[in-house]
Design a protein around this motif. Sequence first.
Motif: not given
Length: 555
Positions: A322-337, A366-374, A413-417
């Motif tokens: 599965i292709l998982v691409q973090g936004s280039s604007g992400n503040q965290s380098p952590l990947p999404l599995s 699109t997977f997103a975190f707003d500080g409270t909700n995933y 993150f963009r998830i492309s299964p």
Amino acid sequence: MSDILSIASTGVAAAQTAINITGQNIANVSSVGYSREKVSQTAATAGPGTQILGISRIYNDFLATQANNAATANSSSSIQYAQIQSLNSILTDPNAGVSPAISNFFNALQDVSNSASDVAPRQSAIGSAQNLVSSINYIQSTIDGINTEINTQLTQSVSRINQYAEQIVSLNKAIVGTTDQATQNSLKDQRDAVVNSLSKEIKVTVTSQDSQYLVAVGNGVPLLSASKSYPLQLTTNTLNLSQTEVAMNSSTDSIFTTKSSPGGIIGGLINFRTNILNPASSSIGLVALGLTQQMNYAQKQGSSLLSVTPPTGSDLFSVGDILVQGSSGNQSPLPLSVQFNSSIIANPPPGSPLAYLNNVTSSDYTFAFDGTNYTLTRNSDGSVLNTQTTTTDMIADGMKISIPNGIVSGDTFRISPTANAGRNFSLLTTDPLAIAAAAGGAATPAAVNAGDNSNMVNLLNVQNNKNLNANANSIITAFNQFVSNIGSQSHALKVQSIFDETVAQKTSQALENDSGVNLDEEAASLIRYQQAYQASGKVMQIAKQMFDTILNIGQ
């Protein structure tokens, strides 16, 4: 006496000017973008005779706007139709297409079933499998090539747009920098021609201010003021590094989306890529994924002729993760599995571990975190599939998303299964003995009956098992549905492009009829002005004769 001479001389001068302008119109009858000119005159205010008020340019702003808008629509639909034709021709090729390759592969497996002990049909089946892989890889490479071409065309279009903007600014300055009306008219013709060319690239909104144009593009993005341009620039999609986007100067954010289409070539390319090309890539990937997972599972139900203990069937095919691409604007380098959720099964068919395939779609997410909700959103329809406040695994559409601790608010993150499935689809073995035709459960290779075809029913059923799209499609019907959808879109774009071209031609002709040169009218005007010139000359001649007569009387 002086009044007569004044009347005659102003009449001659006015007629001469009108003749010159009429001649100018006739000379430019074939000049593209030329707007005919007309002399406006009135009775002299400072005495008898006539005077020239000015040389007006016949130009209808309303018709021009219609023509520009029609050119924008025509460019958008025609560029999309041109792009989809190349894709449609590959998909419908009766010899090189995926559909015949799938049929040939399963026909070859049927031959193996008929002669399980023979190596020849097994070799043929492996060859057919290689052809199937090549067909899917070829379609995916074609899609990737079209994406690269779109990036190139977007780059070229942005370059042209910026050049047109500079030309309009230069013409704005030249128009207000001259007092000669004929020169102004010519410069305005040039400027309107540039605006028309610009409208083919992108939707244009023109505002006139003190004889100068202010231009916005798309849905109000400023391109130029009266004296300065604000050039567009290229950027990379923050969630898809393979795709070029269009942004304002000194910005990395895309200003155009399918929800706010800019029209023209730019809008057509973006619409085609978003609505047709990306879904096509994911759809062919879903077929590759479904084929791979089902064939590999069926292989494991049987025994092969390979010298391994136990001789359980091994995987035949492989697809990309599965292709998982973090936004280039992400503040965290952590990947999404993200993995396919083969462990949590909703309403599984009896004995099948592949039920998760029923829930896998060809959409991006699109997977997103707003500080409270995933939050997980399915992009194809905008559905919010899941929202949670903890980092527990998120289950949706056949996927299991493992959320790492430490993701920062605003990370996306963009998830492309299935996007990588067709691209990385491959055959894992070329050994004909690897086909697990025999029944499963053999302890040693020696225990495998070479003529046993008990497991071939599982392999052959893969072509008809409805394990895709919520139990609605087999791999063949899923692919045929995909091909049919592309064909329908191709036909719709063909009809739309023909319609838009007709409208563009008619609106352009309407503008030409209103602003262009009509030789019959100009010929009639020329005769009228010639007669006026001759009549004024006759008045001047009579005035001279009268003056001479008076002088002779005085002598």
